[in-house]
Design a protein around this motif. Structure first.
Motif, PDB file in Angstrom:
ATOM      1  N   THR A   1      -5.309  25.053 -25.378  1.00 34.84           N
ATOM      2  CA  THR A   1      -3.977  25.046 -24.784  1.00 34.84           C
ATOM      3  C   THR A   1      -4.097  24.995 -23.262  1.00 34.84           C
ATOM      4  OG1 THR A   1      -3.151  26.350 -26.629  1.00 34.84           O
ATOM      5  CG2 THR A   1      -1.786  26.289 -24.648  1.00 34.84           C
ATOM      6  N   ILE A   2      -3.181  24.256 -22.635  1.00 33.17           N
ATOM      7  CA  ILE A   2      -3.241  24.030 -21.191  1.00 33.17           C
ATOM      8  C   ILE A   2      -1.928  24.458 -20.546  1.00 33.17           C
ATOM      9  CG2 ILE A   2      -3.348  22.238 -19.395  1.00 33.17           C
ATOM     10  CD1 ILE A   2      -5.231  20.688 -21.226  1.00 33.17           C
ATOM     11  N   LEU A   3      -2.026  25.103 -19.385  1.00 34.26           N
ATOM     12  CA  LEU A   3      -0.851  25.453 -18.581  1.00 34.26           C
ATOM     13  C   LEU A   3      -0.957  24.719 -17.248  1.00 34.26           C
ATOM     14  CD1 LEU A   3       1.713  27.151 -18.109  1.00 34.26           C
ATOM     15  CD2 LEU A   3       0.236  28.952 -17.172  1.00 34.26           C
ATOM     16  N   ILE A   4       0.087  23.942 -16.933  1.00 38.12           N
ATOM     17  CA  ILE A   4       0.143  23.202 -15.674  1.00 38.12           C
ATOM     18  C   ILE A   4       1.223  23.829 -14.800  1.00 38.12           C
ATOM     19  CG2 ILE A   4       0.474  20.957 -14.584  1.00 38.12           C
ATOM     20  CD1 ILE A   4      -0.229  19.669 -17.267  1.00 38.12           C
ATOM     21  N   THR A   5       0.844  24.248 -13.589  1.00 36.87           N
ATOM     22  CA  THR A   5       1.810  24.831 -12.662  1.00 36.87           C
ATOM     23  C   THR A   5       1.882  23.972 -11.407  1.00 36.87           C
ATOM     24  OG1 THR A   5       0.102  26.250 -11.688  1.00 36.87           O
ATOM     25  CG2 THR A   5       1.368  27.166 -13.512  1.00 36.87           C
ATOM     26  N   GLY A   6       2.955  24.143 -10.673  1.00 38.80           N
ATOM     27  CA  GLY A   6       3.146  23.375  -9.450  1.00 38.80           C
ATOM     28  C   GLY A   6       4.618  23.220  -9.149  1.00 38.80           C
ATOM     29  N   GLU A   7       4.929  22.890  -7.914  1.00 37.12           N
ATOM     30  CA  GLU A   7       6.320  22.724  -7.508  1.00 37.12           C
ATOM     31  C   GLU A   7       6.959  21.541  -8.236  1.00 37.12           C
ATOM     32  OE1 GLU A   7       6.443  22.283  -3.286  1.00 37.12           O
ATOM     33  OE2 GLU A   7       5.471  24.209  -2.885  1.00 37.12           O
TER      34      GLU A   7
ATOM     35  N   LEU B   1       0.360  14.434 -15.496  1.00 39.44           N
ATOM     36  CA  LEU B   1      -0.943  15.017 -15.824  1.00 39.44           C
ATOM     37  C   LEU B   1      -1.039  15.321 -17.318  1.00 39.44           C
ATOM     38  CD1 LEU B   1      -3.692  16.179 -15.116  1.00 39.44           C
ATOM     39  CD2 LEU B   1      -2.566  18.316 -14.447  1.00 39.44           C
ATOM     40  N   ALA B   2       0.033  15.850 -17.896  1.00 35.35           N
ATOM     41  CA  ALA B   2       0.033  16.166 -19.335  1.00 35.35           C
ATOM     42  C   ALA B   2      -0.183  14.899 -20.164  1.00 35.35           C
ATOM     43  CB  ALA B   2       1.344  16.847 -19.727  1.00 35.35           C
ATOM     44  N   GLN B   3       0.513  13.832 -19.804  1.00 36.45           N
ATOM     45  CA  GLN B   3       0.347  12.572 -20.523  1.00 36.45           C
ATOM     46  C   GLN B   3      -1.045  12.000 -20.327  1.00 36.45           C
ATOM     47  OE1 GLN B   3       3.394   9.613 -20.192  1.00 36.45           O
ATOM     48  NE2 GLN B   3       5.074  11.082 -20.245  1.00 36.45           N
ATOM     49  N   ALA B   4      -1.575  12.143 -19.116  1.00 29.40           N
ATOM     50  CA  ALA B   4      -2.923  11.640 -18.828  1.00 29.40           C
ATOM     51  C   ALA B   4      -3.962  12.343 -19.695  1.00 29.40           C
ATOM     52  CB  ALA B   4      -3.245  11.827 -17.348  1.00 29.40           C
ATOM     53  N   ILE B   5      -3.819  13.656 -19.850  1.00 25.93           N
ATOM     54  CA  ILE B   5      -4.744  14.412 -20.699  1.00 25.93           C
ATOM     55  C   ILE B   5      -4.622  13.957 -22.151  1.00 25.93           C
ATOM     56  CG2 ILE B   5      -5.240  16.715 -21.623  1.00 25.93           C
ATOM     57  CD1 ILE B   5      -4.413  17.830 -18.853  1.00 25.93           C
ATOM     58  N   HIS B   6      -3.384  13.771 -22.615  1.00 26.00           N
ATOM     59  CA  HIS B   6      -3.165  13.296 -23.988  1.00 26.00           C
ATOM     60  C   HIS B   6      -3.817  11.932 -24.204  1.00 26.00           C
ATOM     61  CE1 HIS B   6      -1.046  12.413 -27.778  1.00 26.00           C
ATOM     62  NE2 HIS B   6      -0.770  11.232 -27.253  1.00 26.00           N
ATOM     63  N   ASN B   7      -3.623  11.006 -23.267  1.00 20.89           N
ATOM     64  CA  ASN B   7      -4.155   9.654 -23.420  1.00 20.89           C
ATOM     65  C   ASN B   7      -5.670   9.579 -23.244  1.00 20.89           C
ATOM     66  OD1 ASN B   7      -1.915   8.143 -24.158  1.00 20.89           O
ATOM     67  ND2 ASN B   7      -1.214   7.898 -22.060  1.00 20.89           N
ATOM     68  N   ALA B   8      -6.253  10.614 -22.679  1.00 19.51           N
ATOM     69  CA  ALA B   8      -7.714  10.657 -22.541  1.00 19.51           C
ATOM     70  C   ALA B   8      -8.369  11.381 -23.712  1.00 19.51           C
ATOM     71  CB  ALA B   8      -8.095  11.339 -21.223  1.00 19.51           C
TER      72      ALA B   8
ATOM     73  N   ILE C   1       0.546  21.761 -24.483  1.00 15.90           N
ATOM     74  CA  ILE C   1       0.466  21.752 -23.018  1.00 15.90           C
ATOM     75  C   ILE C   1       1.809  22.254 -22.497  1.00 15.90           C
ATOM     76  CG2 ILE C   1       0.110  20.376 -20.943  1.00 15.90           C
ATOM     77  CD1 ILE C   1      -1.485  18.392 -22.544  1.00 15.90           C
ATOM     78  N   ALA C   2       1.777  23.293 -21.689  1.00 12.85           N
ATOM     79  CA  ALA C   2       3.007  23.856 -21.114  1.00 12.85           C
ATOM     80  C   ALA C   2       2.998  23.637 -19.604  1.00 12.85           C
ATOM     81  CB  ALA C   2       3.114  25.338 -21.438  1.00 12.85           C
TER      82      ALA C   2
ATOM     83  N   LEU D   1      -1.065  30.898 -23.343  1.00 18.42           N
ATOM     84  CA  LEU D   1      -0.846  29.570 -22.755  1.00 18.42           C
ATOM     85  C   LEU D   1      -1.872  29.236 -21.682  1.00 18.42           C
ATOM     86  CD1 LEU D   1       3.036  29.655 -22.296  1.00 18.42           C
ATOM     87  CD2 LEU D   1       1.787  28.282 -23.966  1.00 18.42           C
ATOM     88  N   ASN D   2      -2.290  30.250 -20.950  1.00 13.36           N
ATOM     89  CA  ASN D   2      -3.128  30.042 -19.772  1.00 13.36           C
ATOM     90  C   ASN D   2      -4.623  30.016 -20.122  1.00 13.36           C
ATOM     91  OD1 ASN D   2      -3.445  29.622 -17.000  1.00 13.36           O
ATOM     92  ND2 ASN D   2      -3.778  31.798 -16.615  1.00 13.36           N
ATOM     93  N   VAL D   3      -4.968  29.241 -21.147  1.00 14.05           N
ATOM     94  CA  VAL D   3      -6.375  29.101 -21.523  1.00 14.05           C
ATOM     95  C   VAL D   3      -7.085  28.232 -20.489  1.00 14.05           C
ATOM     96  CG1 VAL D   3      -7.982  28.296 -23.296  1.00 14.05           C
ATOM     97  CG2 VAL D   3      -5.820  29.385 -23.960  1.00 14.05           C
ATOM     98  N   ILE D   4      -6.486  27.070 -20.208  1.00 13.26           N
ATOM     99  CA  ILE D   4      -6.966  26.184 -19.139  1.00 13.26           C
ATOM    100  C   ILE D   4      -5.803  25.959 -18.189  1.00 13.26           C
ATOM    101  CG2 ILE D   4      -7.853  23.894 -18.571  1.00 13.26           C
ATOM    102  CD1 ILE D   4      -9.117  23.816 -21.361  1.00 13.26           C
ATOM    103  N   ASN D   5      -6.041  26.171 -16.912  1.00 18.13           N
ATOM    104  CA  ASN D   5      -4.955  26.089 -15.940  1.00 18.13           C
ATOM    105  C   ASN D   5      -5.203  24.976 -14.921  1.00 18.13           C
ATOM    106  OD1 ASN D   5      -3.899  27.076 -13.020  1.00 18.13           O
ATOM    107  ND2 ASN D   5      -2.459  27.624 -14.632  1.00 18.13           N
TER     108      ASN D   5
END
Length: 470
Positions: free
Chosen positions: A186-192, A200-207, A301-302, A325-329
């Motif tokens: 599970t991945i957590l993406i943070t940022g403004e 980034l979430a789609q890029a990870i999915h497509n890779a 991915i959250a 959720l914060n397994v990979i950040n």
């Protein structure tokens, strides 16, 4: 079991008294269009009509009643239907030069116990078979069309190439994204806001090796609280008033084999956070109103622009869910943290907007590019793209100059004041709170009426009231 020692007339009388047979007797007997046979739980024939006897070559009813169905029809599948409790429909069957379409259906009593089975056969001549074949082909074409539409709706179009930038931060994010993509963590993406969290979430999915399956996006802030559970987990037929006939799969089911992207996860109500936690821990769910457990194979991915650690301390976000959720950040940097990437982004967006708007912008003056690079872009890439699109729409020139962006020049000329300004999120929050207070005052605290005037769902208003401590 049928007692074969009894006279067949006695057997028929006893059978007619049976509650199951009584309801179908008149329909089955002397039906020239369908051959029908009924067997009990042990597979012995308890009822057979003339059409069925004609097909299998039995003249007298007494020669069929009480016999095991396999004695009359050796290759019958009725015992299988009784054993599995599942019907076998639209099966082609040929006997004595008769081509038939056969339905085999189990019979249940009021307690859900299998007490027998019915075999129904319909004559299938050449024209009937052709008609059924054409209908089947048409249904298959329609099904493929619907599948393709679903794939288009739930697909990811971005790759790591769409993460534009040569700064140290972006290079590292690209490297890590490719490294973690093959895993199921599970991945957590943070940022403004506007930094590209969904890209980034789609890029990870497509890779990943899940790219051939669905990428399903859920905006947790956009779905009303009372609908979020059904949106995520689905529901069964009759689960509640107004439920769609046949039920509806939730977003997690639609993402089977692929990725579910939970955007704005910080806006999820506490009541739903506990249910989401259970699904993430057990990797299974039950639809609302259902009893069947559905095993999940979904990568989660959250994303959020909020500080979840502060929310955990404030007890507005579950600590156990945060750690789940914060397994990979991934923390996406703002544009002001990577100004060296702005020229690259400008050229990328110029090409994109020229295609979208059918415009012919060829470049920027040195001063214009300097101005774009100096501005702090509180809305990040999204704001930059919107600003460029506005310039493209209002100019007939091929080269963008400072004259095309007076709004930026005025802001930068007032740089000392700019440093003291609130962030965009702070300004929006302050304004939103003032508007809500004003409307609540107008309606004497009636939250339902206030939500109606504000054009938002009451559950959204309740969350904002709690957020701003109104």
């Amino acid at each position: 079991m049928i007692d074969k020692s009894k006279d067949h007339h006695v057997i028929e009388q006893e059978l007619k008294k049976d509650q199951v047979l009584a309801s179908v007797w008149d329909v089955l007997v002397d039906n020239p269009h369908e051959g029908m046979v009924v067997v009990n739980k042990q597979g012995y024939v308890v009822l057979v009509n003339r059409t069925y006897r004609d097909v299998v070559g039995i003249k007298r009813r007494r020669d069929a009643i009480g016999k095991h169905i396999t004695e009359i029809t050796p290759h019958t599948k009725l015992p299988e239907v009784i054993r599995t409790r599942h019907p076998i429909l639209y099966d082609f069957w040929e006997v004595n030069n008769h081509k038939l379409i056969v339905h085999r259906i189990p019979i249940f009593n009021g307690g859900g116990e299998v007490i027998g089975a019915i075999g129904k056969s319909l004559f299938a001549d050449t024209s009937t078979r052709k008609l059924l074949g054409l209908k089947l082909q048409q249904m298959e074409k329609e099904l493929e069309l619907y599948k393709e539409e679903v794939r288009k709706i739930h697909s990811a179009k971005y790759s790591c190439d769409n993460l534009i930038g040569e700064s140290k931060q972006i290079k590292e994010i690209k490297r890590l994204a490719k490294k973690v993509a093959p895993s199921t963590s599970t991945i957590l993406i943070t940022g403004e806001s506007g930094t590209g969290k969904e890209v980034l979430a789609q890029a990870i999915h497509n890779a990943s090796n899940r790219k051939q399956f669905s990428f399903v996006r859920v905006n947790c802030a956009a779905v009303p609280e009372n609908l979020l559970e059904t949106e995520l987990f689905g529901y069964e037929d009759g689960a509640f008033t107004g439920a769609k006939k046949g039920g509806k799969p939730g977003k997690f089911e639609l993402a089977q084999g692929g990725t579910i992207f939970l955007d704005e996860i910080g806006e999820m109500p506490l009541s739903m956070q506990s249910k989401l936690l259970t699904v993430l821990q057990e990797r299974e769910l039950e639809r609302i109103g259902g009893v069947k457990t559905i095993t999940l194979d979904v990568r989660v991915i959250a994303a959020t622009n909020q500080n979840l650690e502060k929310m955990v301390k404030a007890a507005t976000f579950r600590e156990d869910l945060y750690y789940r959720l914060n397994v990979i950040n991934f923390k996406l940097p703002s544009l002001r943290e990577r100004p060296e990437d702005i020229p690259l982004l400008v050229h990328y967006l110029t090409h994109k907007l020229n295609k979208k708007l059918n415009s012919k912008i060829e470049g920027y003056t040195e001063k214009a590019m300097e101005l774009l690079t100096k501005y702090h872009w509180p809305g990040n890439v999204r704001q930059l793209e919107n600003a460029l699109e506005r310039m493209f729409c209002f100019t007939e020139d091929r080269v963008i100059s400072v004259e095309h962006m007076p709004f930026l020049e005025n802001i930068l000329n007032d740089a000392p004041k700019l440093a003291k300004q609130q962030t965009l999120a702070e300004v929006i929050g302050k304004t939103e709170k003032e508007v809500i207070l004003k409307i609540l005052h107008q309606v004497a605290g009636n939250r339902i009426k206030a939500a109606e005037l504000l054009g938002i769902h009451p559950s959204v208003l309740y969350r904002k009231i709690k957020k701003y401590s109104i």
